[in-house]
Motif scaffolding. Structure first.
Motif, mmCIF file in Angstrom:
data_model
loop_
_atom_site.group_PDB
_atom_site.id
_atom_site.type_symbol
_atom_site.label_atom_id
_atom_site.label_comp_id
_atom_site.label_asym_id
_atom_site.label_seq_id
_atom_site.Cartn_x
_atom_site.Cartn_y
_atom_site.Cartn_z
ATOM 1 N N LEU A 196 -1.136 -22.764 -2.599
ATOM 2 C CA LEU A 196 -0.075 -22.573 -1.600
ATOM 3 C C LEU A 196 0.473 -21.156 -1.654
ATOM 4 C CD1 LEU A 196 2.443 -25.016 -0.378
ATOM 5 C CD2 LEU A 196 3.406 -22.964 -1.304
ATOM 6 N N VAL A 197 0.815 -20.714 -2.863
ATOM 7 C CA VAL A 197 1.380 -19.378 -3.021
ATOM 8 C C VAL A 197 0.332 -18.308 -2.695
ATOM 9 C CG1 VAL A 197 2.334 -17.782 -4.681
ATOM 10 C CG2 VAL A 197 3.027 -20.142 -4.720
ATOM 11 N N VAL A 198 -0.875 -18.523 -3.205
ATOM 12 C CA VAL A 198 -1.944 -17.551 -2.965
ATOM 13 C C VAL A 198 -2.208 -17.407 -1.463
ATOM 14 C CG1 VAL A 198 -4.398 -17.124 -3.303
ATOM 15 C CG2 VAL A 198 -3.012 -17.859 -5.210
ATOM 16 N N GLU A 199 -2.223 -18.546 -0.760
ATOM 17 C CA GLU A 199 -2.464 -18.499 0.679
ATOM 18 C C GLU A 199 -1.391 -17.690 1.391
ATOM 19 O OE1 GLU A 199 -2.734 -22.519 1.994
ATOM 20 O OE2 GLU A 199 -4.657 -22.805 1.002
ATOM 21 N N ILE A 200 -0.138 -17.903 0.974
ATOM 22 C CA ILE A 200 0.952 -17.193 1.641
ATOM 23 C C ILE A 200 0.847 -15.693 1.398
ATOM 24 C CG2 ILE A 200 3.447 -16.848 1.634
ATOM 25 C CD1 ILE A 200 3.657 -19.889 1.141
ATOM 26 N N ILE A 201 0.545 -15.308 0.159
ATOM 27 C CA ILE A 201 0.464 -13.876 -0.143
ATOM 28 C C ILE A 201 -0.742 -13.242 0.522
ATOM 29 C CG2 ILE A 201 0.144 -12.181 -1.982
ATOM 30 C CD1 ILE A 201 1.751 -13.939 -3.756
ATOM 31 N N CYS A 202 -1.886 -13.914 0.434
ATOM 32 C CA CYS A 202 -3.111 -13.309 0.946
ATOM 33 C C CYS A 202 -3.295 -13.541 2.440
ATOM 34 C CB CYS A 202 -4.310 -13.850 0.198
ATOM 35 S SG CYS A 202 -4.246 -13.512 -1.564
ATOM 36 N N GLY A 203 -2.351 -14.234 3.063
ATOM 37 C CA GLY A 203 -2.484 -14.484 4.492
ATOM 38 C C GLY A 203 -3.672 -15.365 4.824
ATOM 39 N N LEU A 247 0.824 -1.207 0.000
ATOM 40 C CA LEU A 247 0.000 0.000 0.000
ATOM 41 C C LEU A 247 0.863 1.264 0.000
ATOM 42 C CD1 LEU A 247 -2.926 0.474 -0.263
ATOM 43 C CD2 LEU A 247 -3.156 0.522 2.200
ATOM 44 N N PRO A 248 1.802 1.400 0.963
ATOM 45 C CA PRO A 248 2.653 2.585 0.874
ATOM 46 C C PRO A 248 3.759 2.460 -0.176
ATOM 47 C CG PRO A 248 3.191 1.345 2.838
ATOM 48 C CD PRO A 248 2.024 0.669 2.223
ATOM 49 N N TYR A 249 4.253 1.257 -0.405
ATOM 50 C CA TYR A 249 5.432 1.107 -1.262
ATOM 51 C C TYR A 249 5.123 0.211 -2.456
ATOM 52 C CZ TYR A 249 7.264 2.374 3.330
ATOM 53 O OH TYR A 249 7.477 2.973 4.538
ATOM 54 N N ALA A 250 4.229 0.672 -3.325
ATOM 55 C CA ALA A 250 3.752 -0.189 -4.414
ATOM 56 C C ALA A 250 4.875 -0.610 -5.355
ATOM 57 C CB ALA A 250 2.660 0.525 -5.202
ATOM 58 N N TRP A 251 5.952 0.205 -5.441
ATOM 59 C CA TRP A 251 7.027 -0.138 -6.382
ATOM 60 C C TRP A 251 7.808 -1.374 -5.969
ATOM 61 C CZ3 TRP A 251 6.764 4.099 -3.253
ATOM 62 C CH2 TRP A 251 7.699 4.179 -2.224
ATOM 63 N N MET A 252 7.545 -1.895 -4.762
ATOM 64 C CA MET A 252 8.212 -3.137 -4.374
ATOM 65 C C MET A 252 7.709 -4.320 -5.191
ATOM 66 S SD MET A 252 10.436 -2.337 -2.199
ATOM 67 C CE MET A 252 10.910 -3.885 -1.447
ATOM 68 N N MET A 293 -4.172 -8.248 -4.532
ATOM 69 C CA MET A 293 -4.065 -7.758 -3.157
ATOM 70 C C MET A 293 -3.900 -6.248 -3.144
ATOM 71 S SD MET A 293 -4.562 -9.773 -0.737
ATOM 72 C CE MET A 293 -3.769 -9.458 0.817
ATOM 73 N N LEU A 294 -3.120 -5.755 -4.102
ATOM 74 C CA LEU A 294 -2.910 -4.310 -4.189
ATOM 75 C C LEU A 294 -4.245 -3.606 -4.441
ATOM 76 C CD1 LEU A 294 -0.753 -2.135 -4.194
ATOM 77 C CD2 LEU A 294 -0.539 -2.412 -6.645
ATOM 78 N N ILE A 295 -4.989 -4.136 -5.418
ATOM 79 C CA ILE A 295 -6.307 -3.561 -5.695
ATOM 80 C C ILE A 295 -7.202 -3.686 -4.468
ATOM 81 C CG2 ILE A 295 -8.373 -3.772 -7.143
ATOM 82 C CD1 ILE A 295 -6.514 -4.894 -9.320
ATOM 83 N N GLY A 296 -7.161 -4.875 -3.862
ATOM 84 C CA GLY A 296 -7.994 -5.122 -2.687
ATOM 85 C C GLY A 296 -7.660 -4.190 -1.536
ATOM 86 N N LEU A 297 -6.353 -3.924 -1.363
ATOM 87 C CA LEU A 297 -5.945 -3.028 -0.280
ATOM 88 C C LEU A 297 -6.491 -1.629 -0.521
ATOM 89 C CD1 LEU A 297 -2.240 -4.092 0.263
ATOM 90 C CD2 LEU A 297 -4.009 -4.111 1.993
ATOM 91 N N VAL A 351 -9.580 -6.175 1.738
ATOM 92 C CA VAL A 351 -8.726 -7.126 2.436
ATOM 93 C C VAL A 351 -9.051 -7.106 3.921
ATOM 94 C CG1 VAL A 351 -6.363 -7.773 2.918
ATOM 95 C CG2 VAL A 351 -6.956 -6.806 0.719
ATOM 96 N N ARG A 352 -9.808 -8.083 4.326
ATOM 97 C CA ARG A 352 -10.081 -8.247 5.742
ATOM 98 C C ARG A 352 -9.816 -9.704 6.091
ATOM 99 N NH1 ARG A 352 -15.072 -7.203 5.038
ATOM 100 N NH2 ARG A 352 -14.931 -5.479 3.587
ATOM 101 N N GLU A 353 -9.702 -9.950 7.370
ATOM 102 C CA GLU A 353 -9.480 -11.332 7.751
ATOM 103 C C GLU A 353 -10.694 -12.153 7.327
ATOM 104 O OE1 GLU A 353 -7.768 -13.178 11.766
ATOM 105 O OE2 GLU A 353 -6.836 -11.495 10.752
ATOM 106 N N ASP A 354 -10.426 -13.370 6.852
ATOM 107 C CA ASP A 354 -11.513 -14.276 6.513
ATOM 108 C C ASP A 354 -12.319 -13.828 5.306
ATOM 109 O OD1 ASP A 354 -11.306 -16.425 8.131
ATOM 110 O OD2 ASP A 354 -13.442 -16.399 8.581
ATOM 111 N N ASN A 355 -11.777 -12.901 4.523
ATOM 112 C CA ASN A 355 -12.501 -12.529 3.318
ATOM 113 C C ASN A 355 -11.961 -13.357 2.151
ATOM 114 O OD1 ASN A 355 -13.710 -11.356 1.116
ATOM 115 N ND2 ASN A 355 -13.680 -9.320 2.035
#
Lengths: 317, 301
Positions: B241-248, A287-292, B153-157, B162-166
């Motif tokens: 597996l990867v999706v779970e790790i990224i999306c928590g 969110l703050p550092y999108a370029w990462m 996730m970026l769009i979701g944020l 992005v909330r828990e359990d969503n």
């Protein structure tokens, strides 16, 4: 042996050329840290006509407030000096694509990391194809017990979803290694996940080729096994191997990225696209550092390129 | 048919057992264990670590340990996690449910999209649809799940999704990732049967619209499409597996990763077995369904 220049060979050449020159294109060495400038946003270039290209200094709005450009101080970018394409001024850092948590230049890391990621993908595919060829040819030629055993082994590998297999095999090896060794480790892990499919395919090709009528004719005319292999089997195998390469290489690029992303691949201070993305495991930094998230773009580009190659190969068949 | 089903089930069970033997042996033969790390922990006295080691059975021989592990599997424990000090199944069940939720949502999303778009674009009328399908396939195929999940996730944020359990974001990432493998195959499968005489007949009878598509066309195409199901379960599990790790998402993926990092061998083995088991089950079910749909397959095997 005549080498036909097809789309795969072209792409390989492009990757090789890129790998040779990546270091020269980068403004900084990938591990050069500017600790006073963590998470700098991408900077703008200022054109000053024929006088050259300038970039502005950075000013901080206070600790943890981020950075903004301060154009009271300007430095000129110099080109083609000291063997590098771009030479930023010594006084102020230049981050065209921003910097990471240690103030390392994202652009330089992208260029250097691509070299590691792409070469790992290519090398792992070549290794896999070699193993696949060896096992497939032995299995296809010998048949019988050995064939059954090898193919049973292959199907055992295929019963596990590939990423679980990847991490499972990774778990059998030492967890943290120096970065050169970890590079080899990525190759070994990727190849041991990838060989069964290739070996099966090659075995199938060998078996069906041996049943062909022209092979029977050649044998009855007194051709030796070696000649049959060289003249009738090799061209077919070469074609299959090339097609396999186009399929495997992007998968292994992804394997490297995934392994390094979860922290089990290339270790620091080695840099690859996967290690660059490792920071995103805590996704809230996006969110703050999108370029990462920038390495995502070249990864998608590589996938796209290999997809194009596969499609071209299908058309030319 | 019964014999066919029984044989396929036996084969599946046997494969899983072989995987467990090989996996257990390899995991045990690896140098280094959780206790090497535990010895460095200042909160644990050497005696405690030794006691833990004794209890975990690390000192016994390999066949003995495998036997114990097998017994505990049949007792519904699935081994013992040395890190969390609980039976593996306690740790695993809630995670398995989470992964199953995610994978089901992803499967449903990708299959629905593939079927709808596939049917639309395989239709003689759907010329634009074919272009859309082609375009979608080649774009999505170029974006690996890891990248897709990051982007979503970026769009979701930004959108505050992005909330828990969503489930939205991870399911979307997983489902979109599954589409490029499915869509061309579904389309080809539907095309393949499009000119079949029984479909012409149904059409001549005046059956149109969704009734035609669902009751006749899809059913006729079941045979080329069913093998895809097993395949897509495998890819779903891998990419989740990867999706779970990224999306928590607290599924099997993060548990597997941490068990690899801490050398919690029973947990790692259990996750591998479950993933393999799910894949084997999917393939077996596919084979059985196919055999049920097509007697030729039953006879030939």
């Amino acid at each position: 042996m005549r080498v036909r220049v097809g789309p795969v060979q072209l792409l390989l050449c492009a990757i090789a050329i890129y790998s040779v020159f990546a270091g020269r294109l980068a403004p900084y060495p990938a591990i050069r840290e500017h600790r006073e400038f963590p998470f700098t946003p991408p900077m703008r270039l200022h054109w000053a006509g024929f006088a050259g290209v300038y970039y502005c200094g950075l000013q901080s709005a206070g600790a943890w407030r981020g950075f903004s450009e301060d154009c009271t101080r300007k430095w000129q970018l110099r080109f083609f000096e000291e063997g590098r394409l771009v030479q930023p001024a010594k006084e102020g850092p230049f981050f065209l694509l921003g910097s990471d948590e240690l103030g390392r230049d994202q652009l330089s890391r992208l260029l250097e990391g691509g070299r590691v990621t792409l070469s790992a993908g290519v090398a792992a595919s070549l290794l896999t194809i070699l193993i696949g060829l060896a096992i497939g040819i032995v299995s296809g030629y010998r048949g019988g017990r050995l064939d059954d055993l090898l193919m049973a082994l292959a199907s055992l590998f295929l019963t596990c979803p590939w990423i679980y297999l990847l991490l499972g095999i990774r778990a059998l090896l030492p967890l943290s290694l120096p970065s050169e060794q970890s590079y080899l480790l990525v190759l070994v892990v990727a190849a041991s996940v990838g060989w069964p499919r290739t070996a099966r395919l090659i075995r199938g090709v060998v078996r069906s080729a041996r049943e062909r009528e022209y092979v029977t004719v050649a044998r009855s005319l007194g051709a030796s096994e070696w000649r049959i292999f060289r003249v009738h089997l090799m061209p077919e195998l070469r074609h299959v191997a090339t097609a396999q390469f186009a399929v495997l290489a992007p998968q292994f690029v992804l394997a490297e990225v995934t392994l390094s992303f979860v922290g089990l691949g290339i270790g620091e201070p080695g840099v690859s696209w996967g290690t660059m993305l490792a920071g995103l495991r805590d996704v809230s930094i996006l969110l703050p550092y999108a370029w990462m998230a920038l390495p995502c773009i070249p990864i998608a580009a590589v996938f796209f390129a290999f997809q194009w190659v596969s499609r071209r190969m299908q058309y030319t068949e | 048919m019964k014999r066919f089903v029984a044989r396929r089930l036996m084969q599946g069970a046997l494969t899983l057992w072989v995987v467990s033997v090989v996996g257990f042996a390899l995991m045990s033969l690896v140098p280094g264990s959780y206790f090497d790390e535990a010895r460095l922990d200042p909160r644990l006295s050497p005696q405690t670590v030794e006691a833990m080691r004794n209890r975990s059975g690390e000192l016994r021989t390999l066949p003995q340990r495998y036997g114990e592990w097998l017994v505990s599997c049949f007792a519904g424990e699935g081994g013992y996690s040395v890190v969390y000090q609980v039976p593996v199944l306690h740790l695993m069940l809630p995670r398995l449910v989470k992964t199953a939720q995610l994978a089901t949502a992803g499967l449903a999303l990708s299959w629905l999209t593939a079927l709808v778009l596939g049917a639309w674009s395989a239709n003689r009328a759907g010329k634009h649809a074919a272009a859309v399908a082609d375009w979608l396939t080649s774009v999505l195929a170029a974006i690996p799940e890891l990248v897709l999940a990051c982007g979503l996730m970026l769009i979701g944020l930004y959108a505050g999704l992005v909330r828990e359990d969503n489930l939205t974001i991870p399911a979307l990432a997983l489902g979109m990732g599954g589409i490029p493998a499915l869509l061309p195959q579904v389309r080809a499968g539907l095309r393949q049967v499009a000119d079949a005489p029984y479909l012409e007949l149904a059409w001549a009878h005046g059956i149109r619209g969704w009734r035609f598509t669902l009751l006749f066309w899809l059913r006729a195409a079941a045979n080329p499409l069913l093998p895809l199901l097993g395949l897509s379960v495998g890819t779903m599990l891998s990419s989740s597996l990867v999706v779970e790790i990224i999306c928590g998402w607290p599924g099997l993926g993060p548990l597997f990763l941490s068990s690899v990092e801490t050398r919690d061998s029973h947990v790692a083995l259990a996750v591998v077995l479950i993933a393999s088991g799910l894949l084997i089950t999917a393939n077996t079910v596919t084979d059985i369904l196919q055999a049920a749909a097509d007697p030729r397959i039953r006879e030939s095997s």
